[in-house]
Design an enzyme around this catalytic site. Structure first.
Site, PDB file in Angstrom:
ATOM      1  N   LYS A 164      33.630 -42.251  12.947  1.00  0.00           N
ATOM      2  CA  LYS A 164      32.321 -41.864  13.496  1.00  0.00           C
ATOM      3  C   LYS A 164      32.487 -41.366  14.937  1.00  0.00           C
ATOM      4  CE  LYS A 164      29.707 -44.859  10.444  1.00  0.00           C
ATOM      5  NZ  LYS A 164      29.150 -46.189  10.174  1.00  0.00           N
ATOM      6  N   GLN A 188      27.403 -51.543  12.796  1.00  0.00           N
ATOM      7  CA  GLN A 188      28.258 -51.352  11.621  1.00  0.00           C
ATOM      8  C   GLN A 188      28.147 -52.560  10.686  1.00  0.00           C
ATOM      9  OE1 GLN A 188      30.211 -48.549  10.863  1.00  0.00           O
ATOM     10  NE2 GLN A 188      30.469 -49.609   8.913  1.00  0.00           N
ATOM     11  N   ASP A 236      20.156 -45.113  11.444  1.00  0.00           N
ATOM     12  CA  ASP A 236      20.468 -45.495  10.068  1.00  0.00           C
ATOM     13  C   ASP A 236      19.214 -45.489   9.188  1.00  0.00           C
ATOM     14  OD1 ASP A 236      23.139 -45.826   9.496  1.00  0.00           O
ATOM     15  OD2 ASP A 236      23.245 -47.841  10.346  1.00  0.00           O
TER      16      ASP A 236
END
Ligand code: NAD
Length: 303
Positions: free
Chosen positions: A55, A99, A122
């Protein structure tokens, strides 16, 4: 019957990342805004470390800032609340990602609720899930957004009226995919581990999205001839043969060798949905920065 077209997620993701990089450069040149993503990693799960590294690399390639926060496995929920609170207030941070998975006893729902909804790249915050369920604009979870972009590329507004089956009802994939397909005017069925006759449900679907995390669950003769199949599943199988250094094999939830003879189009694993997920994280980070600057988000962020 002709073999299915292979939907090349890698190529679509590459083109999408290039559009994000162009728009990011324009945002910096015209408005002095550099999108930034804070990535919070708790503990030392090796797979998570690989994801976080890739990422950060993708952010740098797109011209965005990455703020990495690596915390020990014993970090408390209160300490995380404090960190997320400071990231919520930091004007350099457009988006925040924790995460997953997080080590117990940390609770995912509490962490997701702590992130400001406008920094929730997200799309897991309950406010954003609610907005999506009501058909309002909201940050959309990255994997579902990737699915919709691939389907829009293929069908455009022709998705309207198509019969879609989503296999899986998680908050990360199944439910938001179903909401997006509903918002796109598909007739949507959601199947899950208690569904009575999964094969029969599959055989009715013009669009089949498989997100169960069960290797090879969906057989070729379950697929409606000509259907479009998106295989979200990523399952790691022990390598064939006795080589101890061999890497695990990645397979999807669909028996690709069988399905490719029946479907009209299908995503491979790897090289289908996976690359779209990371490209969509960049889309959502850019869109968060654009909204914060009072600008419209790039069109791909609003599927
Ligand atoms: P999950 O375990 O949270 O949810 C799985 C869902 O599948 C559940 O709703 C369950 O009811 C359903 N299910 C399980 N067995 C079933 C069966 N036999 N028949 C019908 N339904 C069944 O998983 P998740 O987080 O939604 O992920 C699903 C898969 O997608 C996993 O393989 C995961 O690795 C993969 N994934 C891929 C990406 C990507 O970028 N490609 C991103 C996220 C998840």
């Amino acid at each position: 019957m002709a073999r299915a077209e292979i939907i090349d997620g890698t190529a679509t993701a590459r083109a999408l990342r290039a559009r994000v990089a162009d728009a990011t450069a324009r945002l910096a040149a015209d408005h002095g805004v550099v999108p930034g993503l804070a990535v919070v990693l708790v503990g030392d799960d090796p797979a998570s470390q690989v994801y976080v590294r890739s990422k950060s690399r993708a952010l740098a390639e797109a011209g965005m800032a990455a703020f990495d926060h690596r915390l020990a496995a014993g970090t408390t929920a209160d300490q995380l609340d404090q960190l997320i609170g400071s990231l919520n207030r930091d004007p350099r941070v457009s988006g925040i990602l924790v995460q997953l998975p997080v080590p117990p006893p940390l609770e995912v729902a509490r962490l997701q609720a702590a992130i400001a909804p406008d920094k929730d790249v997200d799309g897991f915050h309950v406010a954003n899930a609610g907005r999506l369920a009501q058909g309002w604009p909201a940050p959309v979870p990255c994997t579902p957004l990737g699915c919709l972009i691939l389907l829009r590329q293929r069908f455009g507004t022709g998705l309207s009226g198509m019969r879609a089956l989503v296999v899986g009802r998680s908050n990360i994939v199944g439910r938001p995919v179903a909401q997006l397909l509903l918002n796109a005017d598909c007739t949507v069925t959601v199947a899950h581990s208690r569904t009575a006759d999964l094969a029969a449900e599959c055989r009715r679907a013009d669009i089949l999205v498989a997100a169960a995390g069960r290797p090879g669950l969906i057989r070729g003769d379950w697929i409606k001839p000509g259907a479009t199949v998106l295989d979200v599943g990523v399952n790691r199988l022990a390598p064939a043969g006795a080589d101890p250094g061999a890497k695990p094999r990645l397979v999807g939830d669909v028996r690709f060798d069988e399905a490719v003879e029946v479907a009209g189009a299908i995503t491979p694993v790897p090289g289908g949905i996976g690359p779209m997920t990371i490209a969509c994280l960049l889309v959502n980070t850019l869109a968060a920065a654009q909204r914060r600057a009072g600008l419209p988000p790039m069109p791909e962020a609003v599927p």
